[in-house]
Design an enzyme around this catalytic site. Structure first.
Site, PDB file in Angstrom:
ATOM      1  N   LEU A   1      23.354 112.500  -3.362  1.00  0.00           N
ATOM      2  CA  LEU A   1      23.369 111.547  -4.470  1.00  0.00           C
ATOM      3  C   LEU A   1      23.233 110.107  -3.967  1.00  0.00           C
ATOM      4  O   LEU A   1      24.031 109.646  -3.150  1.00  0.00           O
ATOM      5  CB  LEU A   1      24.664 111.700  -5.264  1.00  0.00           C
ATOM      6  CG  LEU A   1      24.833 110.774  -6.471  1.00  0.00           C
ATOM      7  CD1 LEU A   1      23.757 111.056  -7.514  1.00  0.00           C
ATOM      8  CD2 LEU A   1      26.225 110.916  -7.076  1.00  0.00           C
ATOM      9  N   ASP A   2      22.205 109.419  -4.468  1.00  0.00           N
ATOM     10  CA  ASP A   2      21.962 108.005  -4.174  1.00  0.00           C
ATOM     11  C   ASP A   2      21.803 107.729  -2.681  1.00  0.00           C
ATOM     12  O   ASP A   2      22.102 106.635  -2.204  1.00  0.00           O
ATOM     13  CB  ASP A   2      23.089 107.131  -4.747  1.00  0.00           C
ATOM     14  CG  ASP A   2      23.193 107.230  -6.258  1.00  0.00           C
ATOM     15  OD1 ASP A   2      22.176 107.494  -6.902  1.00  0.00           O
ATOM     16  OD2 ASP A   2      24.312 107.056  -6.789  1.00  0.00           O
ATOM     17  N   GLU A   3      21.313 108.715  -1.950  1.00  0.00           N
ATOM     18  CA  GLU A   3      21.145 108.563  -0.499  1.00  0.00           C
ATOM     19  C   GLU A   3      19.677 108.621  -0.076  1.00  0.00           C
ATOM     20  O   GLU A   3      19.380 108.538   1.112  1.00  0.00           O
ATOM     21  CB  GLU A   3      21.914 109.666   0.244  1.00  0.00           C
ATOM     22  CG  GLU A   3      23.430 109.594   0.116  1.00  0.00           C
ATOM     23  CD  GLU A   3      24.050 108.591   1.080  1.00  0.00           C
ATOM     24  OE1 GLU A   3      23.296 107.971   1.856  1.00  0.00           O
ATOM     25  OE2 GLU A   3      25.273 108.427   1.034  1.00  0.00           O
TER      26      GLU A   3
END
Length: 240
Positions: A182-184
């Site tokens: 997530l969001d990486e």
């Protein structure tokens, strides 16, 4: 490496002829390569939830010719009535509501629509759903998300509220490729705006919308123009 060229003294030379002529060199050096006409329009699918500012901006930039794309479909977990003021009558619209019980089947339907459309790019234009690891892997390298913070800070939900609690002096937005973390994902584009102690979470959200739409539009354009190369956890971007 990214190279842009014209056909010079032989404008009648076809793409197939150029491809055939270069293929021997590419084979000799075991290259991974592609060739595309610069002004070719590419097909995209846009996923959106309740907030439509990024969707509106993408459709506008497409209409004026700034983004070389055609929209194969818009998919939302909110009904079309939520977007009644938008001129999207000529774009296929799919309302696919989702909750904890239906998430797996809803995602399967989204995947079916994407795969069936032949779209080259999926844009999460403030689509406020977390994709499964399997689906994220399936879209690797061809799905761009806009996150409403300057990553790697303030990941996850309500980042403007997180920023307000921390008293930051800059807020930002980040467009990145989707991965199963997530969001990486590899970052394509970011921007920021200065704020003050007088800002509230609501004013941060309002200011953030402007950052989000311009960052997403730039990232999408870079991808459509083959200006972005994924390199492990990062990207190499060839700006204008």
């Amino acid at each position: 490496m990214r190279t842009s060229f014209n056909r010079g003294d032989n404008p009648s030379l076809s793409m197939e002829e150029v491809r055939d002529a270069f293929s021997d060199v590419a084979s000799k050096y075991e290259m991974k390569w592609s060739l595309r006409q610069e002004d070719a329009t590419r097909s995209v699918i846009i996923l959106v939830s309740r907030f439509d500012h990024c969707l509106v901006d993408l459709l506008y930039r497409r209409r004026i010719g700034e983004l070389p794309m055609s929209v194969a479909a818009i998919i939302s977990n909110h009904p079309m009535e939520s977007f009644s003021e938008l001129d999207i009558q000529n774009v296929p619209f799919y309302y696919l509501p989702v909750n904890a019980e239906t998430k797996q089947s809803q995602e399967a339907r989204v995947r079916e629509l994407i795969d069936g459309s032949g779209a080259e790019l999926v844009i999460l234009a403030r689509y406020m759903q977390i994709l499964s690891q399997e689906f994220s892997a399936h879209l690797s390298g061809r799905c761009i998300n806009i996150h409403h913070s300057f990553l790697p800070g303030f990941k996850g939900a309500r980042p403007y509220h997180q920023a307000h609690r921390r008293g930051v002096k800059l807020i930002g937005a980040t467009a990145h490729y989707v991965t199963d973390a997530l969001d990486e994902g590899p970052i394509i584009e970011q921007d920021v705006e200065r704020i003050t102690h007088g800002d509230t979470p609501d004013s941060l959200i309002r200011k953030g919308r402007d950052i989000e739409r311009r960052v997403l539009a730039k990232a999408v354009r870079y991808h459509l123009e083959d200006r972005v190369f994924m390199h492990g956890a990062t990207t190499i971007v060839f700006p204008d």
